[in-house]
Design a protein around this motif. Structure first.
Motif, PDB file in Angstrom:
ATOM      1  N   THR A 117       0.830  -1.209   0.000  1.00 20.64           N
ATOM      2  CA  THR A 117       0.000   0.000   0.000  1.00 20.64           C
ATOM      3  C   THR A 117       0.861   1.254   0.000  1.00 20.64           C
ATOM      4  OG1 THR A 117      -1.797  -1.123   1.173  1.00 20.64           O
ATOM      5  CG2 THR A 117      -1.750   1.273   1.282  1.00 20.64           C
ATOM      6  N   ALA A 118       1.947   1.226   0.767  1.00 16.67           N
ATOM      7  CA  ALA A 118       2.828   2.394   0.866  1.00 16.67           C
ATOM      8  C   ALA A 118       3.510   2.697  -0.462  1.00 16.67           C
ATOM      9  CB  ALA A 118       3.863   2.176   1.961  1.00 16.67           C
ATOM     10  N   ILE A 119       4.020   1.681  -1.134  1.00 20.29           N
ATOM     11  CA  ILE A 119       4.753   1.931  -2.381  1.00 20.29           C
ATOM     12  C   ILE A 119       3.814   2.292  -3.527  1.00 20.29           C
ATOM     13  CG2 ILE A 119       6.661   0.438  -1.689  1.00 20.29           C
ATOM     14  CD1 ILE A 119       5.610  -1.651  -3.624  1.00 20.29           C
ATOM     15  N   ASP A 120       2.553   1.887  -3.424  1.00 19.09           N
ATOM     16  CA  ASP A 120       1.587   2.246  -4.464  1.00 19.09           C
ATOM     17  C   ASP A 120       1.369   3.754  -4.536  1.00 19.09           C
ATOM     18  OD1 ASP A 120       1.171  -0.289  -5.369  1.00 19.09           O
ATOM     19  OD2 ASP A 120      -0.662  -0.642  -4.211  1.00 19.09           O
ATOM     20  N   SER A 121       1.614   4.441  -3.434  1.00 17.84           N
ATOM     21  CA  SER A 121       1.374   5.882  -3.386  1.00 17.84           C
ATOM     22  C   SER A 121       2.658   6.698  -3.326  1.00 17.84           C
ATOM     23  CB  SER A 121       0.504   6.231  -2.172  1.00 17.84           C
ATOM     24  OG  SER A 121       1.139   5.819  -0.969  1.00 17.84           O
ATOM     25  N   SER A 122       3.798   6.046  -3.547  1.00 20.16           N
ATOM     26  CA  SER A 122       5.070   6.772  -3.448  1.00 20.16           C
ATOM     27  C   SER A 122       6.106   6.197  -4.409  1.00 20.16           C
ATOM     28  CB  SER A 122       5.609   6.711  -2.019  1.00 20.16           C
ATOM     29  OG  SER A 122       6.918   7.244  -1.939  1.00 20.16           O
ATOM     30  N   ALA A 123       6.484   6.996  -5.390  1.00 17.92           N
ATOM     31  CA  ALA A 123       7.525   6.570  -6.326  1.00 17.92           C
ATOM     32  C   ALA A 123       8.862   6.413  -5.619  1.00 17.92           C
ATOM     33  CB  ALA A 123       7.644   7.582  -7.460  1.00 17.92           C
ATOM     34  N   ALA A 124       9.116   7.271  -4.623  1.00 18.11           N
ATOM     35  CA  ALA A 124      10.378   7.200  -3.878  1.00 18.11           C
ATOM     36  C   ALA A 124      10.484   5.876  -3.121  1.00 18.11           C
ATOM     37  CB  ALA A 124      10.485   8.369  -2.911  1.00 18.11           C
ATOM     38  N   LEU A 125       9.377   5.451  -2.512  1.00 19.32           N
ATOM     39  CA  LEU A 125       9.394   4.178  -1.799  1.00 19.32           C
ATOM     40  C   LEU A 125       9.558   3.007  -2.760  1.00 19.32           C
ATOM     41  CD1 LEU A 125       6.662   4.602   0.976  1.00 19.32           C
ATOM     42  CD2 LEU A 125       9.143   4.435   1.276  1.00 19.32           C
ATOM     43  N   ARG A 126       8.991   3.125  -3.948  1.00 14.41           N
ATOM     44  CA  ARG A 126       9.167   2.050  -4.939  1.00 14.41           C
ATOM     45  C   ARG A 126      10.636   1.946  -5.342  1.00 14.41           C
ATOM     46  NH1 ARG A 126       5.025   2.749  -7.764  1.00 14.41           N
ATOM     47  NH2 ARG A 126       3.912   0.829  -7.215  1.00 14.41           N
ATOM     48  N   ASP A 127      11.289   3.081  -5.481  1.00 15.14           N
ATOM     49  CA  ASP A 127      12.728   3.071  -5.782  1.00 15.14           C
ATOM     50  C   ASP A 127      13.506   2.438  -4.622  1.00 15.14           C
ATOM     51  OD1 ASP A 127      12.299   4.294  -8.195  1.00 15.14           O
ATOM     52  OD2 ASP A 127      12.778   6.320  -7.482  1.00 15.14           O
ATOM     53  N   SER A 128      13.108   2.770  -3.390  1.00 17.37           N
ATOM     54  CA  SER A 128      13.772   2.188  -2.220  1.00 17.37           C
ATOM     55  C   SER A 128      13.569   0.681  -2.185  1.00 17.37           C
ATOM     56  CB  SER A 128      13.226   2.813  -0.933  1.00 17.37           C
ATOM     57  OG  SER A 128      13.556   4.182  -0.852  1.00 17.37           O
ATOM     58  N   LEU A 129      12.374   0.236  -2.545  1.00 18.78           N
ATOM     59  CA  LEU A 129      12.090  -1.197  -2.596  1.00 18.78           C
ATOM     60  C   LEU A 129      13.037  -1.896  -3.555  1.00 18.78           C
ATOM     61  CD1 LEU A 129      10.143  -3.611  -1.894  1.00 18.78           C
ATOM     62  CD2 LEU A 129       8.863  -2.945  -3.948  1.00 18.78           C
ATOM     63  N   SER A 130      13.225  -1.307  -4.725  1.00 18.17           N
ATOM     64  CA  SER A 130      14.130  -1.898  -5.716  1.00 18.17           C
ATOM     65  C   SER A 130      15.564  -1.947  -5.200  1.00 18.17           C
ATOM     66  CB  SER A 130      14.072  -1.093  -7.024  1.00 18.17           C
ATOM     67  OG  SER A 130      12.785  -1.141  -7.594  1.00 18.17           O
ATOM     68  N   THR A 131      15.959  -0.889  -4.495  1.00 16.91           N
ATOM     69  CA  THR A 131      17.318  -0.844  -3.950  1.00 16.91           C
ATOM     70  C   THR A 131      17.537  -1.930  -2.907  1.00 16.91           C
ATOM     71  OG1 THR A 131      17.479   1.544  -4.327  1.00 16.91           O
ATOM     72  CG2 THR A 131      18.986   0.586  -2.712  1.00 16.91           C
ATOM     73  N   VAL A 132      16.564  -2.102  -2.011  1.00 12.55           N
ATOM     74  CA  VAL A 132      16.678  -3.135  -0.985  1.00 12.55           C
ATOM     75  C   VAL A 132      16.697  -4.517  -1.617  1.00 12.55           C
ATOM     76  CG1 VAL A 132      15.608  -4.164   1.046  1.00 12.55           C
ATOM     77  CG2 VAL A 132      15.578  -1.695   0.760  1.00 12.55           C
ATOM     78  N   ALA A 133      15.854  -4.745  -2.608  1.00 11.98           N
ATOM     79  CA  ALA A 133      15.824  -6.043  -3.292  1.00 11.98           C
ATOM     80  C   ALA A 133      17.180  -6.341  -3.926  1.00 11.98           C
ATOM     81  CB  ALA A 133      14.724  -6.051  -4.342  1.00 11.98           C
TER      82      ALA A 133
END
Length: 207
Positions: A117-133
């Motif tokens: 839910t958080a990354i669906d509303s934040s491009a920055a969090l989606r980028d962070s998700l990719s970095t952590v992965a």
């Protein structure tokens, strides 16, 4: 195998005994004389049962001040450095999503749905998700969900999360996070020594 044997082998295998992951073994150490029995068994091996700074999470460590301890710490400096970086990336990411407590602590709940839910509303969090992965070397990164699932599975395999619900992908943070914070503090106060140990390891020096 009796509870003493289970506790010994759990600790010897590099695991952290805490109320979340091993509640019965934790009770044995804290309330049933396990600390004394395990200490007596580990002492001749040059090892000891240690407890994290915050208390409540137990692990095996080398006895202080021994040559074996120095060699072991120096020899694992690179791995320690890499592990800290991986876990720090995960912790920082979760705190970006929900920093209500200011720290990721033992017994905190981690839900895949909340992350999604958080990354669906934040491009920055989606980028962070990719970095952590990428930091955790998650193999399947085709979708946001696969990244989230892969990250949580990796952290479970590393002992930082315990699965509560496979269907809902809900986890609880274990006492290994307490050990991580102790490692972070030690690393910060001995960063020069750690970096030197890593350099010596890269150069193939013998200790």
């Amino acid at each position: 195998m009796n509870i003493y044997g289970r506790s010994f082998h759990t600790l010897w295998g590099g695991n952290v005994i805490c109320p979340v992951m091993y509640p019965d073994l934790h009770d044995y150490i804290v309330e049933e004389g396990g600390m004394e029995e395990l200490t007596a068994a580990l002492d001749p091996l040059g090892m000891k049962v240690s407890v994290t700074t915050g208390g409540g999470s137990f692990f095996v460590a080398w006895k202080d001040g021994t040559e074996e301890a120095r060699k072991a710490i120096s020899g694992s400096a690179r791995q320690t450095q890499e592990d800290i970086a991986r876990v720090q990336a995960f912790v920082t990411f979760l705190l970006e999503i929900n920093d209500a407590n200011g720290v990721l602590s033992r017994e905190a709940l981690v839900r895949a749905a909340e992350i999604s839910t958080a990354i669906d509303s934040s491009a920055a969090l989606r980028d962070s998700l990719s970095t952590v992965a990428m930091t955790l070397a998650v193999k399947n990164t085709a979708t946001d969900h696969s990244r989230i699932s892969g990250i949580l599975s990796k952290m479970r395999d590393m002992g930082y999360l315990k699965l509560l619900s496979k269907e809902r992908e809900e986890y609880i943070v274990t006492g290994r996070i307490d050990l991580f914070y102790d490692m972070m503090e030690h690393f910060a106060s001995h960063i020069g020594a750690v970096e030197m140990a890593v350099q010596r390891e890269e150069q193939g020096s013998l200790f």
